[in-house]
Design a protein around this motif. Structure first.
Motif, short mmCIF file in Angstrom:
data_model
loop_
_atom_site.label_atom_id
_atom_site.label_comp_id
_atom_site.label_asym_id
_atom_site.label_seq_id
_atom_site.Cartn_x
_atom_site.Cartn_y
_atom_site.Cartn_z
N MET A 1 0.84 -1.18 0.00
CA MET A 1 0.00 0.00 0.00
C MET A 1 0.88 1.24 0.00
SD MET A 1 -2.91 -1.11 2.74
CE MET A 1 -3.77 -2.69 2.59
N SER A 2 0.62 2.16 -0.89
CA SER A 2 1.48 3.31 -1.06
C SER A 2 1.24 4.34 0.02
CB SER A 2 1.22 3.92 -2.44
OG SER A 2 2.04 5.03 -2.64
N ASP A 3 2.34 4.82 0.62
CA ASP A 3 2.28 5.89 1.61
C ASP A 3 2.28 7.22 0.87
OD1 ASP A 3 2.64 7.75 3.59
OD2 ASP A 3 4.28 6.70 4.58
N PRO A 4 1.24 8.06 1.04
CA PRO A 4 1.16 9.30 0.26
C PRO A 4 1.95 10.46 0.85
CG PRO A 4 -0.79 9.11 1.63
CD PRO A 4 0.03 7.85 1.88
N THR A 5 2.66 10.24 1.97
CA THR A 5 3.28 11.36 2.68
C THR A 5 4.21 12.18 1.79
OG1 THR A 5 3.15 10.17 4.78
CG2 THR A 5 4.68 12.02 4.66
N ALA A 6 5.10 11.50 1.05
CA ALA A 6 6.07 12.23 0.23
C ALA A 6 5.41 13.06 -0.85
CB ALA A 6 7.07 11.25 -0.38
N VAL A 7 4.43 12.48 -1.54
CA VAL A 7 3.79 13.23 -2.63
C VAL A 7 2.90 14.33 -2.06
CG1 VAL A 7 1.81 11.68 -2.90
CG2 VAL A 7 2.59 13.04 -4.85
N LEU A 8 2.34 14.14 -0.88
CA LEU A 8 1.56 15.20 -0.26
C LEU A 8 2.46 16.37 0.11
CD1 LEU A 8 -0.93 13.14 1.94
CD2 LEU A 8 -1.51 14.61 0.00
N ASP A 9 3.67 16.08 0.56
CA ASP A 9 4.64 17.15 0.83
C ASP A 9 4.97 17.90 -0.46
OD1 ASP A 9 4.70 16.48 3.51
OD2 ASP A 9 6.59 15.36 3.37
N ASP A 10 5.14 17.15 -1.56
CA ASP A 10 5.41 17.78 -2.85
C ASP A 10 4.22 18.64 -3.30
OD1 ASP A 10 7.96 16.74 -3.18
OD2 ASP A 10 7.25 14.94 -4.22
N LEU A 11 3.01 18.13 -3.09
CA LEU A 11 1.81 18.89 -3.47
C LEU A 11 1.73 20.19 -2.67
CD1 LEU A 11 -0.92 19.31 -4.83
CD2 LEU A 11 -1.93 17.73 -3.15
N ARG A 12 2.01 20.12 -1.37
CA ARG A 12 2.00 21.34 -0.57
C ARG A 12 3.03 22.34 -1.08
NH1 ARG A 12 0.20 22.59 4.42
NH2 ARG A 12 -0.24 20.40 4.95
N ASP A 13 4.23 21.85 -1.36
CA ASP A 13 5.30 22.75 -1.84
C ASP A 13 4.94 23.38 -3.17
OD1 ASP A 13 6.75 22.14 0.43
OD2 ASP A 13 8.08 20.70 -0.58
N GLU A 14 4.37 22.57 -4.08
CA GLU A 14 4.00 23.10 -5.40
C GLU A 14 2.91 24.15 -5.27
OE1 GLU A 14 4.57 23.67 -9.30
OE2 GLU A 14 5.66 22.11 -8.19
N SER A 15 1.92 23.89 -4.43
CA SER A 15 0.84 24.85 -4.21
C SER A 15 1.36 26.13 -3.58
CB SER A 15 -0.24 24.22 -3.31
OG SER A 15 -0.79 23.07 -3.90
N ASP A 16 2.25 25.99 -2.60
CA ASP A 16 2.81 27.17 -1.95
C ASP A 16 3.63 28.02 -2.93
OD1 ASP A 16 1.64 26.41 0.42
OD2 ASP A 16 3.49 25.66 1.33
N GLU A 17 4.33 27.35 -3.85
CA GLU A 17 5.12 28.09 -4.83
C GLU A 17 4.22 28.91 -5.74
OE1 GLU A 17 7.64 26.76 -8.64
OE2 GLU A 17 8.55 26.12 -6.75
N LEU A 18 3.13 28.32 -6.20
CA LEU A 18 2.20 29.06 -7.04
C LEU A 18 1.53 30.18 -6.23
CD1 LEU A 18 0.63 29.58 -9.62
CD2 LEU A 18 -0.91 27.68 -8.99
N ASP A 19 1.21 29.90 -4.98
CA ASP A 19 0.62 30.91 -4.11
C ASP A 19 1.53 32.14 -4.02
OD1 ASP A 19 -0.23 32.36 -1.70
OD2 ASP A 19 -1.42 30.59 -1.20
N ARG A 20 2.82 31.91 -3.82
CA ARG A 20 3.76 33.03 -3.72
C ARG A 20 3.85 33.80 -5.04
NH1 ARG A 20 6.61 29.06 -0.77
NH2 ARG A 20 7.88 28.50 -2.59
N LEU A 21 3.63 33.11 -6.13
CA LEU A 21 3.72 33.75 -7.44
C LEU A 21 2.58 34.75 -7.66
CD1 LEU A 21 5.21 33.90 -10.17
CD2 LEU A 21 3.83 31.94 -10.93
N VAL A 22 1.41 34.46 -7.10
CA VAL A 22 0.24 35.30 -7.37
C VAL A 22 -0.19 36.16 -6.19
CG1 VAL A 22 -0.63 33.66 -9.08
CG2 VAL A 22 -1.43 33.48 -6.71
#
Length: 275
Positions: A1-22
């Protein structure tokens, strides 16, 4: 069963980067047109907020998600645009707050989701890890639309690109299917170079059909944020070459993608520019 922790961290970082852009842009900037025809910066953020909310319903109320499917079936040609337009009509500060709250709730729900459970979606059901990867891919792709609109060059991040490249490879057969085509029987070899020189490989080493090139270019291709003529991807074999013309990592009908830079009327039409 896949642990989503790492990709959830990536999703948060990607969202935060776009947030800072706008976040600190003048209100008028939110009306700037993006490469997706008819969509402004506000439409792009509103679409992400709308999709995050739909994903939250899928995770927290799978039975209730049937209503979301019904809305999509009732207006297949407009429900995505309608959702984006509704959010884009909000004042930028309100839209930003709405997106932030929704994506935070989704991250929490995906963290707390039981392992092994698959949730309904507009395509095949997905695990928490798969849904997080899909949200990462879409956030990255729509973030590219915003960056292009604002004439900002983003710095590629290896961990996030690796997730998007992986989903791009895994959706090979899906891309054939949405075009009404039968996927090739044999697997392809994909060899990509990450932004720091990392080497990512997929498929058998001795495959006759092969794709090679920068991981960033591959991710731009499978999300249809650039035309293959503007990318440094190499195909060996007729089937691999054809795949580069139809590759699509996002759900929904075939996208038309972007025209080559410098072509008359360049810029994406529907589908690939918006999904």
């Amino acid at each position: 069963m896949s642990d989503p922790t790492a990709v959830l961290d990536d999703l948060r970082d990607e969202s935060d980067e776009l947030d800072r852009l706008v976040a600190d842009r003048a209100p008028g900037t939110w009306a700037a047109p993006t490469p997706a025809e008819g969509w402004s910066v506000a439409h792009q953020v509103a679409h992400l907020a709308w999709t995050d909310r739909a994903a939250l319903v899928a995770v927290t109320d799978p039975d209730g998600f049937a209503a979301e499917i019904a809305k999509a079936l009732a207006a297949p040609d407009s429900f995505v645009d309608d959702g984006a337009a509704e959010g884009a009509a909000l004042p930028p500060a309100d839209l930003l707050a709405y997106w932030r709250e929704g994506r935070e709730r989704l991250l929490t729900a995906l963290h707390e989701a039981p392992r092994g459970v698959r949730f309904p979606w507009y395509g095949p059901p997905m695990s928490a890890a798969s849904m997080a990867t899909a949200r990462l891919m879409e956030t990255w792709a729509h973030g590219q639309d915003v960056a292009d609109a604002l004439d900002v060059e983003r710095r590629p991040t290896a961990t996030r690109l690796a997730q998007i490249a992986r989903i791009g490879v895994r959706t090979r057969d899906f891309a054939y299917g949405v075009h009404g085509l039968t996927p090739p029987a044999e697997p392809f070899r994909v060899e990509l170079t990450g932004p720091g020189g990392e080497r990512w490989t997929y498929g058998p080493e001795d495959a006759a059909q092969r794709i090679a090139g920068p991981a960033l270019d591959f991710c731009l291709l499978v999300t249809q944020r650039a035309h293959r003529a503007d990318l440094s991807l190499r195909a060996t074999g007729a089937d691999a070459d054809h795949w580069l013309d139809i590759a699509q990592a996002f759900a929904g009908p075939p996208g038309r993608g972007r025209a080559p830079r410098g072509a008359a009327g360049a810029g994406p039409a529907d589908g690939g520019g918006r999904r």
